[in-house]
Design an enzyme around this catalytic site. Sequence first.
Site, PDB file in Angstrom:
ATOM      1  N   GLY A  23       0.854  -1.189   0.000  1.00 17.10           N
ATOM      2  CA  GLY A  23       0.000   0.000   0.000  1.00 17.10           C
ATOM      3  C   GLY A  23       0.887   1.235   0.000  1.00 17.10           C
ATOM      4  O   GLY A  23       1.196   1.794  -1.053  1.00 17.10           O
ATOM      5  N   GLY A  54     -27.300  13.142  20.000  1.00 18.71           N
ATOM      6  CA  GLY A  54     -27.696  11.769  19.677  1.00 18.71           C
ATOM      7  C   GLY A  54     -28.235  11.623  18.265  1.00 18.71           C
ATOM      8  O   GLY A  54     -28.078  10.578  17.627  1.00 18.71           O
ATOM      9  N   GLU A  79      -4.405   7.647  -1.234  1.00 19.50           N
ATOM     10  CA  GLU A  79      -3.479   8.539  -1.962  1.00 19.50           C
ATOM     11  C   GLU A  79      -2.347   9.014  -1.041  1.00 19.50           C
ATOM     12  O   GLU A  79      -1.930  10.168  -1.082  1.00 19.50           O
ATOM     13  CB  GLU A  79      -4.237   9.695  -2.625  1.00 19.50           C
ATOM     14  CG  GLU A  79      -5.253   9.153  -3.635  1.00 19.50           C
ATOM     15  CD  GLU A  79      -5.598  10.090  -4.755  1.00 19.50           C
ATOM     16  OE1 GLU A  79      -4.825  11.019  -5.033  1.00 19.50           O
ATOM     17  OE2 GLU A  79      -6.652   9.869  -5.367  1.00 19.50           O
TER      18      GLU A  79
END
Length: 383
Positions: free
Chosen positions: A131, A340, A363
């Site tokens: 990666g 909430g 990227e």
Amino acid sequence: MNLELSEEQEAVRRLAEDFVAREVTPHAAAWDRAEEVDRGIVKKLGAVGFLGLTIPEEYGGSGGDHLAYCLVTEELGRGDSSVRGIVSVSLGLVAKTIASWGTEEQKREWLPRLATGEALGCFGLTEPGTGSDAGNLATRAVRDGDAYVVNGGKMFITNGTWADVVLLFARTNDAPGHKGVSAFLVPTDTPGLTRRPVHGKLGLRGQATAELVLEDVRVPADAVLGPEGKGFAVAMSALAKGRMSVAAGCVGIAQAALDAAVRYAGEREQFGKPIASYQLVQELLSDIAVDVDAARLLTWRVADLIDRGRDFATAASKAKLYASEAAVRAANNALQVFGGYGYIDEYPVGKLVRDARVMTLYEGTSQIQKLIIGRALTGVSAF
Ligand code: FAD
């Protein structure tokens, strides 16, 4: 740098805002739940000119500048990051790279179709085993007569299941000390190339992310993009410009977070008053607003440098680093303003938090951007 938009730039921004209000925002929550953006959006993005914005007119684009591209990307990101990513990848990473590195034949073959959305592009760099260390990729292309035979696999490829062409990176030379990666333009219907959808993403759920498997894929030698063996330079040049596009998408997320939070703070009452009247809520809103402005200015600076033909790679890393972290903070602050209700998907801010999160990962992660900036400052590579 002139921070006033020109008439043309303001017209492009308004066009994008109207397009998003009509074609994107009303569907974004449903696409997110269904885990699929309506595929018809690609043709619509092409028809309005967004998929060919920075492609020269002679190849079917509209020859726009990079600031106009940022404005469109921001508006798309404000409406739905999944849709923004379609353009950032097909135009920003694939078509622009063909325009910069392609032969005349490659430009004529792909750019007019990519610019109109007749064809869609994807960018195949990441692999299951590589990666951040992309230069170490394992996919191999072995020369066989007038073709290459490619074997390997790619992971997390945006537009992957929809794309007509993949800008694919594969190793063509194993000599020690030789980076030996080449770039190829491979139609996705080439025999031996299979695509598997990646499901269960935290955010960008509407996007067609795929794993690509390549088994004895024959690619003609004239499909090499740029010089053989210079594919890593092709990939890095694409990503440097791509980082501006990611940053602009982050500004869009942060702006959407600000819009939603300010509106809600004015409507929601607690202790007998709108929550907007409490100083600690105003602190949350002002933190978001500063993040929006700072991220936008860093992003526009990159566009200005590119349009003036100046070095922009480090500025793009700074903008991507700051804007992605800012988008995560802004969306999170907006969720806090919603209390909430921010935590359930009837309201838009939960999706913003989920969509923002990936921006610090792809990227080049935030850590990788810091290594790029650190190398520029010190002259020492700490990778
Ligand atoms: P790794 O590289 O394994 O990193 C794991 C962690 O280690 C990170 O925190 C990283 O910062 C850290 N780390 C790694 N090396 C160093 C170092 N030297 N110093 C300090 N820290 C380090 N890729 C494509 O090619 N095309 C696409 O279209 C595409 N789309 C994507 C869409 C999505 C939704 C996602 C999630 C990913 C996509 N990617 C795509 C892949 C993406 O670019 C990678 O996930 C990214 O580069 C990180 O690689 P990795 O996931 O293997 O993490």
